[in-house]
Design a protein around this motif. Structure first.
Motif, mmCIF file in Angstrom:
data_model
loop_
_atom_site.group_PDB
_atom_site.id
_atom_site.type_symbol
_atom_site.label_atom_id
_atom_site.label_comp_id
_atom_site.label_asym_id
_atom_site.label_seq_id
_atom_site.Cartn_x
_atom_site.Cartn_y
_atom_site.Cartn_z
ATOM 1 N N PRO A 66 41.931 -5.391 -62.154
ATOM 2 C CA PRO A 66 40.953 -4.523 -61.704
ATOM 3 C C PRO A 66 40.459 -3.606 -63.382
ATOM 4 N N VAL A 67 42.174 -3.821 -63.489
ATOM 5 C CA VAL A 67 42.761 -2.475 -64.835
ATOM 6 C C VAL A 67 42.633 -3.342 -66.178
ATOM 7 N N LYS A 85 50.379 -0.382 -66.341
ATOM 8 C CA LYS A 85 48.884 -0.075 -67.386
ATOM 9 C C LYS A 85 49.051 -1.433 -64.961
ATOM 10 N N LEU A 87 48.348 -2.673 -61.209
ATOM 11 C CA LEU A 87 48.298 -1.872 -59.904
ATOM 12 C C LEU A 87 48.988 -2.158 -59.331
ATOM 13 N N ARG A 88 49.935 -3.606 -59.274
ATOM 14 C CA ARG A 88 50.329 -4.054 -58.033
ATOM 15 C C ARG A 88 49.890 -4.728 -56.942
ATOM 16 N N CYS A 89 48.294 -4.985 -56.944
ATOM 17 C CA CYS A 89 47.332 -5.792 -56.172
ATOM 18 C C CYS A 89 47.432 -7.326 -56.156
ATOM 19 N N MET A 91 46.797 -10.031 -57.266
ATOM 20 C CA MET A 91 45.221 -10.507 -57.058
ATOM 21 C C MET A 91 45.549 -11.826 -58.265
ATOM 22 N N HIS B 35 49.409 7.778 -63.486
ATOM 23 C CA HIS B 35 49.196 6.039 -64.238
ATOM 24 C C HIS B 35 48.780 5.677 -65.198
ATOM 25 N N ALA B 37 46.831 3.564 -65.399
ATOM 26 C CA ALA B 37 45.908 2.601 -65.346
ATOM 27 C C ALA B 37 44.668 3.636 -65.218
ATOM 28 N N ALA B 132 43.606 3.514 -57.029
ATOM 29 C CA ALA B 132 43.685 1.988 -56.910
ATOM 30 C C ALA B 132 42.447 1.552 -55.926
ATOM 31 N N MET B 136 39.701 -1.541 -57.171
ATOM 32 C CA MET B 136 39.836 -2.672 -56.911
ATOM 33 C C MET B 136 38.572 -3.005 -56.665
ATOM 34 N N CYS B 166 44.661 -5.772 -49.523
ATOM 35 C CA CYS B 166 45.731 -6.559 -50.950
ATOM 36 C C CYS B 166 46.630 -5.755 -51.207
ATOM 37 N N ALA B 168 46.931 -2.731 -53.030
ATOM 38 C CA ALA B 168 46.904 -2.015 -53.682
ATOM 39 C C ALA B 168 47.809 -0.510 -53.890
ATOM 40 N N ALA B 171 51.308 -0.373 -53.125
ATOM 41 C CA ALA B 171 52.372 -0.829 -54.158
ATOM 42 C C ALA B 171 52.378 0.206 -54.865
ATOM 43 N N ILE B 172 50.912 1.320 -54.934
ATOM 44 C CA ILE B 172 51.080 1.791 -56.259
ATOM 45 C C ILE B 172 51.782 3.406 -55.294
#
Lengths: 159, 244
Positions: A66-67, A85, A87-89, A91, B35, B37, B132, B136, B166, B168, B171-172
Motif C-alpha cells: 500500500p505504501v 517505509k 507498515l508491516r501489514c 500483505m 514514520h 511512509a 496506516a 491500507m 491485517c 498493520a 504492527a506500527i
C-alpha cells in the motif's frame, strides 16, 4: 541488463550451505529458519531444489504494497524492501505465489532475497554450481520462459 | 541548497522538512509519531529543533517545517532538552503503561510530580495506526472524542465492516497499545473476530478472507493464493521436481 540469480536444481546436492550463509549475512546467525533461500530435499528420489525470490517482472509483492515500500533496485535489479517505509501489514507475504517473501518476527522486518546487494554469498559458497549469478543470456531467457510456460500449464491444471 | 544542522553542512532541496534532511545526513532527532511512509504530523513535538534564520532564533517541529531558505539548525540545546523532558513527562502521563514511555521517562530523568495519570493506558495518541489503516484503504479506525476522552476506536466501538484484520495498526504502534490475538483459527482485533482461512493443502489457518480479497483486487492473478506460505514453497519445489 542486471545479473540474475539462476537456480539449476539438477546440480543441487541439498547441502543447505546457501541457507546458512544467507541467514548469517542477513541476521548474523546460522539459522536456516530465517534464511531467504530454502532448500527442499526429496530424499527418496535424490532430488533437491532451492526456492528463492524470482525478482518477478510483474511482482505481486510490489503491486499489493500500500505504501510502495518494495521497489526495484537500480543497481542490482532486485526487489528491495524499504524497512523504514514498510507498515508491516504483511500483505506481500500472502501475495507472493512462491512463499519467498517472509516476515522475520525477531527483527520485525519483511525479509526477502536482495541478491546480496549485488554480491550473493550463497552463489559464492554453493559447492556444486547449482546457484549462479550471471548476466541473462538469450539462451537463459529462453530456458526460463519455457520453464515458466510449463509451470503455468501445471498450475492451471491444479487450480 | 545547503543548510547547516549541528555544524554539519547538509544538501537539501526546496520544501524538504528539516527532519528528512537530518535523517538523510544520519543526524539523530528523537521522534515518536513519525514514520517514513507518512508526512510529518507534528503531534508528539519531540522533534523540536532550534532554527536560526536571518539572526533570529525560534523553535519549530522539524517534521513539519519545510526548508525554503538557508538556515542553521541546532537539534539539541539546553532549552530544547528542557522542552523535550517536559513533553516526555506529559506523554508518559497520557500512557503510563507503555514500556517505551516508561523507559523514556527514566532516560530523560523526569521528576515525579502530582499530575494525574491515565492509569493503565498504553496509547499516546500518535495517530500512526489511523494513518496506516487509511493507507491500507480501510480507514476502519480514527481518533474519536475530544480532550481527555480522546482515543482511537472504530465507529461506536463496534466491529468495523472495513477492517481487514491485517494488523498493520498493531504492527506500527510504537507503544504496542493495540491488541491482536490469534487463537484456534480466529484472529481478534478492534472487537472484531475473524475466522482465518485454512490452507487448502495442509489445513493450517494463515490469513483472513478480507486480506485475500484485498490481494486479489490489487495483485496479479495468483493460483497459489489459497495455500499457506510454507505449502507454496513446498508445492513449487514439487512442481520443479516433476519437470526436472
Amino acid at each position: 541488463m542486471h545479473k540474475e540469480l539462476i537456480v539449476q536444481p539438477e546440480k543441487c546436492t541439498g547441502c543447505r550451505t546457501c541457507e546458512l550463509i544467507c541467514s548469517f549475512v542477513h541476521v548474523q546467525e546460522f539459522d536456516p529458519t530465517r534464511s531467504r533461500i530454502n532448500v527442499f530435499n526429496f530424499e527418496k528420489v535424490g532430488f533437491s531444489v532451492p526456492i528463492v525470490c524470482q525478482q518477478c517482472s510483474v511482482a505481486a509483492c510490489m503491486e499489493v504494497c500500500p505504501v510502495g515500500a518494495i521497489s526495484r533496485s537500480d543497481i542490482t535489479g532486485a526487489l528491495e524492501v524499504n524497512h523504514d517505509k514498510c507498515l508491516r501489514c504483511k500483505m506481500c507475504t500472502i501475495a507472493c505465489p512462491f512463499g519467498a517473501t517472509i516476515y522475520d518476527p525477531i527483527k520485525d522486518i519483511i525479509a526477502k532475497c536482495d541478491l546480496g546487494k549485488g554480491d550473493p554469498m550463497c552463489v559464492k559458497l554453493c559447492p556444486s554450481g547449482a546457484l549462479t549469478y550471471q548476466e541473462p543470456t538469450q539462451a537463459n531467457v529462453n530456458k526460463r520462459k519455457a520453464y515458466a510456460a510449463k509451470f503455468k500449464a501445471v498450475y492451471e491444471e491444479v487450480g | 541548497m545547503i543548510i547547516i544542522i549541528d555544524n554539519q553542512e547538509v544538501q537539501v532541496s526546496y520544501g524538504d522538512t528539516i527532519l528528512d534532511a537530518a535523517q538523510r545526513a544520519k543526524i539523530h532527532i528523537p521522534t515518536l509519531c513519525h514514520h517514513q511512509a507518512f508526512a510529518g504530523q507534528g503531534r508528539c513535538r519531540l522533534c523540536l529543533v532550534e532554527v536560526t534564520e536571518q539572526g533570529r532564533k525560534r523553535i519549530v517541529a522539524s517534521c513539519t517545517y519545510p526548508i525554503t531558505r538557508e538556515i542553521t539548525v541546532c537539534t539539541s540545546t539546553p532549552r530544547i532538552e528542557k522542552m523535550r523532558k517536559n513533553l516526555v513527562m506529559f506523554l508518559y502521563k497520557q500512557a503510563p503503561a507503555s514500556k517505551l514511555l516508561q523507559s523514556m521517562y527514566r532516560d530523560y530523568e523526569c521528576q515525579d510530580n502530582s499530575l494525574p495519570e491515565n492509569a493503565g493506558e498504553k496509547c499516546m495518541l500518535c495517530n500512526l495506526c489511523v494513518l496506516a489503516c487509511e493507507e491500507m484503504g480501510s480507514s476502519a479506525i480514527s481518533l474519536i472524542m475530544r480532550g481527555t476522552e480522546k482515543k482511537v476506536a472504530t465507529p461506536y466501538n463496534e466491529a468495523s465492516l472495513d477492517c481487514l484484520g491485517c494488523g498493520a495498526c498493531a504492527a506500527i504502534c510504537p507503544t504496542q497499545a493495540i491488541e491482536l490475538t490469534e487463537r484456534d483459527g480466529y484472529r481478534t482485533i478492534w472487537n472484531k473476530e475473524f475466522k482465518l482461512v485454512n490452507c487448502q493443502n495442509c489445513g493450517q489457518p494463515y490469513a483472513t478472507q478480507e486480506q485475500l480479497a484485498y490481494i486479489e483486487s490489487r495483485g496479479p492473478d495468483n493460483e497459489m493464493l489459497h495455500c499457506c506460505l510454507s505449502c507454496r514453497q513446498k508445492m513449487t519445489a514439487q512442481k520443479i521436481k516433476i519437470f526436472t
